[in-house]
Design a protein around this motif. Structure first.
Motif, PDB file in Angstrom:
ATOM      1  N   ARG A 109       0.821  -1.212   0.000  1.00 28.56           N
ATOM      2  CA  ARG A 109       0.000   0.000   0.000  1.00 28.56           C
ATOM      3  C   ARG A 109       0.860   1.269   0.000  1.00 28.56           C
ATOM      4  O   ARG A 109       0.516   2.276   0.613  1.00 28.56           O
ATOM      5  N   GLU A 110       1.974   1.188  -0.682  1.00 32.61           N
ATOM      6  CA  GLU A 110       2.873   2.341  -0.744  1.00 32.61           C
ATOM      7  C   GLU A 110       3.601   2.354  -2.078  1.00 32.61           C
ATOM      8  O   GLU A 110       4.126   1.327  -2.522  1.00 32.61           O
ATOM      9  N   ALA A 111       3.623   3.528  -2.723  1.00 29.05           N
ATOM     10  CA  ALA A 111       4.395   3.720  -3.951  1.00 29.05           C
ATOM     11  C   ALA A 111       5.476   4.752  -3.650  1.00 29.05           C
ATOM     12  O   ALA A 111       5.231   5.955  -3.638  1.00 29.05           O
ATOM     13  N   THR A 112       6.658   4.281  -3.356  1.00 24.45           N
ATOM     14  CA  THR A 112       7.765   5.177  -3.016  1.00 24.45           C
ATOM     15  C   THR A 112       8.277   5.886  -4.265  1.00 24.45           C
ATOM     16  O   THR A 112       8.091   5.398  -5.389  1.00 24.45           O
ATOM     17  N   PRO A 113       8.938   7.050  -4.107  1.00 29.54           N
ATOM     18  CA  PRO A 113       9.554   7.696  -5.274  1.00 29.54           C
ATOM     19  C   PRO A 113      10.507   6.765  -6.020  1.00 29.54           C
ATOM     20  O   PRO A 113      10.578   6.805  -7.249  1.00 29.54           O
ATOM     21  N   ARG A 114      11.231   5.938  -5.275  1.00 27.67           N
ATOM     22  CA  ARG A 114      12.141   4.983  -5.914  1.00 27.67           C
ATOM     23  C   ARG A 114      11.384   4.046  -6.846  1.00 27.67           C
ATOM     24  O   ARG A 114      11.782   3.831  -7.998  1.00 27.67           O
ATOM     25  N   MET A 115      10.269   3.486  -6.358  1.00 29.70           N
ATOM     26  CA  MET A 115       9.512   2.544  -7.172  1.00 29.70           C
ATOM     27  C   MET A 115       8.818   3.249  -8.339  1.00 29.70           C
ATOM     28  O   MET A 115       8.728   2.703  -9.446  1.00 29.70           O
ATOM     29  N   LYS A 116       8.357   4.469  -8.123  1.00 29.82           N
ATOM     30  CA  LYS A 116       7.737   5.220  -9.225  1.00 29.82           C
ATOM     31  C   LYS A 116       8.728   5.433 -10.361  1.00 29.82           C
ATOM     32  O   LYS A 116       8.376   5.311 -11.544  1.00 29.82           O
ATOM     33  N   ASP A 117       9.966   5.763 -10.022  1.00 28.48           N
ATOM     34  CA  ASP A 117      10.972   5.984 -11.060  1.00 28.48           C
ATOM     35  C   ASP A 117      11.308   4.690 -11.799  1.00 28.48           C
ATOM     36  O   ASP A 117      11.478   4.698 -13.029  1.00 28.48           O
ATOM     37  N   ILE A 118      11.435   3.600 -11.066  1.00 27.08           N
ATOM     38  CA  ILE A 118      11.731   2.312 -11.714  1.00 27.08           C
ATOM     39  C   ILE A 118      10.642   1.975 -12.731  1.00 27.08           C
ATOM     40  O   ILE A 118      10.921   1.632 -13.893  1.00 27.08           O
ATOM     41  N   ILE A 119       9.392   2.078 -12.313  1.00 27.69           N
ATOM     42  CA  ILE A 119       8.273   1.735 -13.197  1.00 27.69           C
ATOM     43  C   ILE A 119       8.205   2.691 -14.385  1.00 27.69           C
ATOM     44  O   ILE A 119       8.029   2.269 -15.536  1.00 27.69           O
ATOM     45  N   ALA A 120       8.363   3.984 -14.129  1.00 26.82           N
ATOM     46  CA  ALA A 120       8.247   4.976 -15.204  1.00 26.82           C
ATOM     47  C   ALA A 120       9.305   4.795 -16.283  1.00 26.82           C
ATOM     48  O   ALA A 120       9.101   5.176 -17.434  1.00 26.82           O
ATOM     49  N   SER A 121      10.439   4.188 -15.933  1.00 20.60           N
ATOM     50  CA  SER A 121      11.521   4.026 -16.908  1.00 20.60           C
ATOM     51  C   SER A 121      11.217   2.966 -17.962  1.00 20.60           C
ATOM     52  O   SER A 121      11.895   2.897 -18.996  1.00 20.60           O
ATOM     53  N   TYR A 122      10.188   2.147 -17.728  1.00 20.91           N
ATOM     54  CA  TYR A 122       9.945   1.018 -18.627  1.00 20.91           C
ATOM     55  C   TYR A 122       9.402   1.431 -19.994  1.00 20.91           C
ATOM     56  O   TYR A 122       9.577   0.694 -20.980  1.00 20.91           O
ATOM     57  N   GLY A 123       8.744   2.560 -20.101  1.00 13.15           N
ATOM     58  CA  GLY A 123       8.254   2.995 -21.408  1.00 13.15           C
ATOM     59  C   GLY A 123       9.395   3.210 -22.385  1.00 13.15           C
ATOM     60  O   GLY A 123       9.365   2.731 -23.539  1.00 13.15           O
ATOM     61  N   GLU A 124      10.431   3.902 -21.936  1.00 10.69           N
ATOM     62  CA  GLU A 124      11.592   4.150 -22.797  1.00 10.69           C
ATOM     63  C   GLU A 124      12.404   2.878 -23.032  1.00 10.69           C
ATOM     64  O   GLU A 124      12.919   2.657 -24.132  1.00 10.69           O
ATOM     65  N   ARG A 125      12.521   2.050 -22.008  1.00  7.71           N
ATOM     66  CA  ARG A 125      13.242   0.781 -22.183  1.00  7.71           C
ATOM     67  C   ARG A 125      12.614  -0.033 -23.323  1.00  7.71           C
ATOM     68  O   ARG A 125      13.308  -0.543 -24.211  1.00  7.71           O
ATOM     69  N   ILE A 126      11.296  -0.158 -23.274  1.00  2.19           N
ATOM     70  CA  ILE A 126      10.600  -0.997 -24.261  1.00  2.19           C
ATOM     71  C   ILE A 126      10.680  -0.393 -25.654  1.00  2.19           C
ATOM     72  O   ILE A 126      10.893  -1.107 -26.646  1.00  2.19           O
ATOM     73  N   SER A 127      10.526   0.915 -25.760  1.00  5.65           N
ATOM     74  CA  SER A 127      10.579   1.534 -27.099  1.00  5.65           C
ATOM     75  C   SER A 127      11.946   1.341 -27.737  1.00  5.65           C
ATOM     76  O   SER A 127      12.052   1.099 -28.951  1.00  5.65           O
ATOM     77  N   ALA A 128      13.013   1.422 -26.948  1.00  9.30           N
ATOM     78  CA  ALA A 128      14.360   1.236 -27.495  1.00  9.30           C
ATOM     79  C   ALA A 128      14.555  -0.185 -28.010  1.00  9.30           C
ATOM     80  O   ALA A 128      15.149  -0.400 -29.080  1.00  9.30           O
TER      81      ALA A 128
END
Length: 455
Positions: A109-128
C-alpha cells in the motif's frame, strides 16, 4: 557522429512509428538515437501505480492493455513476421517484471519515489528494444544500450534528477567510441539514469530531451538533432497565429526561455548540457525531413527584429503573501520557500515588494502551497491570496533589455488590445520579458503583440 532524439509525438502509434523507422533506415547509419516512450505509455505506467494502490484486481488488465498496445505497434512495424513473434517473447520479461512491481505496491500500500521511477523508466526501455529489433529485422546493424548499463550517472534525486556530467562522460565516451562505427546505429532510452548507488532515477516528465543533450555532450557529438512532429520554433503558437513564421536560428538563451513559457519544442533543461559542451541543437520535422527547421547555437545570427517570438503558458498561478516590511526583515522568504520545498513544490518565479511576496506556481501546486503555508507557526505574514485564471506571456529575443523602446512597444500593444497587465517581471534573463494577463484576454494579447513585432 550525431545524437538524435525522437519524441513521443513521433511515436504516438504504429503508423507514426513506421514512418520514423523508415527515416532511421535512410539516415541513421553511424548515429546514436535517444528515444521517448511510445505515445501514452508513460501515463499508462503511472496510472498502473494508482490502480495497484486501489485494487490489485486491476493489475492484470493494466498489464494486458500495455502488452496489447505494444503488440499492435510491433505488428504494424513488422507485418506479423516471425521476427514479430520473437520480439513479443523478448518483451514478456519486461511485462512480468512490471506486474511484480505493481503487486508489490498493492501489497505494501505504498508507492515510493524509488519505485515510481523504476516503473516509469519502462516505457523508454521498451521503445528502445522495439525500434532496435525492428531495424535489425530489416538487415540494419542495430543495438540498444540501457542508460544504467551505459553509466549515465545522476545526482540520485528521484523524479527530478540531474546528470553528473563528469562521471557520465567518463563512462559513456570510451564505451560509445568502442562500439560505434559508421555502419551501425545505437538506441538509448531517454528519461532516466542511475545514481552513484545504482538506483534508477528519472529526469522528470519530458526529460528525454534532456537525456539526449546529456548523451550528446558526453560523447562530443557534432550536433544534437531533435526530431519532432513540428517545423521548429515559431514566432508564435500556430493555434493562436496560423500565419506565424519559422525561426531559423536562435541562441541557447532564447531557446531556453521559449521552452520555459510553453513553446513545447524542447524540455526546459535541454539547453544547458549542449550549451556547456558547445553543441548546436537542430530541430527537425520528421514528416518533412528536408525542411530547414530551427538551429540553436551560441552565435545565432541577429536580425533587425530583436524579438524572435511571442510565447505563453497557462500552467501558471499566483500565491500572494502579504507581510509588512518584507525588505527589512530577514528570513521570511527562506521560511516560505523551505516550507514549499518540503512539499516538493517548484516555485517558478518570485516577485517581492515591501509589503508582500508573489509566488508564481504551476496551477496544480496552488492549493497545496496555500495549505502548506497555513500550517506555518508562528505565521510570518498577515494573509494570503490565491490568484488563478491567468496566463504568463513573454516576448523573447536576445538583447531586448539593451534595445530602447522594446518594453514600451510591448505594453502599448497590450494596452491597444484593451488588456490589463496583472504583473510584470523582467527577471535576470537578457532574452525575455514576462507579464501576466487574465487567461480570457490571452488571444487578443498574443494577436496584438505578434502584429506589433512581426507584421
Amino acid at each position: 557522429m550525431k545524437v538524435i532524439k525522437i519524441g513521443g509525438g513521433c511515436l504516438k502509434n504504429g503508423k507514426a512509428a513506421r514512418a520514423i523507422v523508415d527515416l532511421i533506415a535512410q539516415k541513421g547509419l553511424g548515429q546514436i538515437f535517444v528515444l521517448s516512450a511510445f505515445g501514452g505509455i508513460t501515463d499508462m505506467l503511472i496510472h498502473g501505480i494508482d490502480t495497484a494502490l486501489q485494487n490489485e484486481a486491476g493489475i492484470v488488465p493494466t498489464i494486458e492493455e500495455m502488452t496489447q498496445h505494444h503488440h499492435h505497434i510491433i505488428d504494424e512495424l513488422m507485418d506479423v513476421t516471425p521476427h514479430a513473434g520473437q520480439l513479443k517473447e523478448e518483451l514478456e520479461s519486461f511485462f512480468l517484471t512490471l506486474e511484480r512491481y505493481y503487486y508489490g505496491i498493492s501489497f505494501t500500500r505504498e508507492a515510493t519515489p524509488r519505485m515510481k521511477d523504476i516503473i516509469a523508466s519502462y516505457g523508454e526501455r521498451i521503445s528502445a528494444v522495439i525500434i532496435s529489433r525492428v531495424l535489425e529485422s530489416r538487415g540494419c546493424r542495430s543495438e540498444f544500450l540501457m542508460p544504467d548499463v551505459a553509466g549515465i550517472i545522476t545526482d540520485g534525486k528521484y523524479m527530478d534528477a540531474t546528470a553528473d556530467m563528469t562521471r557520465t562522460r567518463d563512462n559513456l565516451y570510451p564505451l560509445i567510441r568502442s562500439i560505434m562505427d559508421e555502419r551501425k546505429m545505437l538506441f538509448i532510452p531517454g528519461f532516466f539514469g542511475k545514481s552513484r548507488d545504482g538506483e534508477i532515477t528519472t529526469f522528470g516528465r519530458g526529460g528525454s530531451d534532456y537525456s539526449a543533450a546529456v548523451v550528446a555532450a558526453a560523447v562530443d557529438a557534432e550536433v544534437l538533432e531533435i526530431w519532432k512532429d513540428t517545423e521548429g520554433f515559431m514566432t508564435a503558437d500556430p493555434d493562436n497565429i496560423p500565419d506565424c513564421r519559422l525561426i531559423p536560428e536562435l541562441t541557447y538563451e532564447e531557446a531556453a526561455e521559449l521552452s520555459y513559457t510553453g513553446a513545447g519544442i524542447l524540455h526546459a533543461r535541454t539547453v544547458e548540457p549542449a550549451r556547456k559542451a558547445g553543441i548546436g541543437i537542430s530541430i527537425r520535422n520528421t514528416f518533412n525531413p528536408e525542411a530547414p527547421g530551427s538551429m540553436i547555437t551560441d552565435h545565432a545570427r541577429t536580425t533587425d527584429r530583436v524579438i524572435k517570438s511571442v510565447s505563453y503558458t497557462t500552467d501558471i498561478s499566483v500565491l500572494k503573501i502579504f507581510a509588512s516590511g518584507v525588505g527589512a526583515r530577514y528570513g521570511i522568504l527562506s521560511q516560505i520557500t523551505d516550507t514549499l520545498a518540503r512539499d516538493a513544490v517548484n516555485i517558478k518565479s518570485v516577485v517581492t515588494s515591501q509589503t508582500g511576496i508573489s509566488l508564481l506556481l504551476a496551477r496544480d501546486d496552488l492549493d497545496r502551497s496555500f495549505n502548506a503555508l497555513k500550517q506555518v507557526k508562528p505565521r510570518p505574514f498577515r494573509k494570503m491570496q490565491k490568484v488563478s485564471g491567468v496566463a504568463l506571456v513573454s516576448i523573447v529575443g536576445e538583447g531586448l533589455h539593451r534595445n530602447r523602446g522594446i518594453a514600451a512597444k510591448c505594453f502599448t500593444a497590450v494596452s491597444q488590445a484593451k488588456v490589463n497587465i496583472e504583473m510584470i517581471s523582467f527577471g535576470t534573463s537578457n532574452a525575455a520579458l514576462y507579464f501576466l494577463v487574465k487567461e480570457r484576454d490571452l488571444d487578443q494579447t498574443i494577436n496584438s503583440l505578434h502584429s506589433t513585432f512581426f507584421d
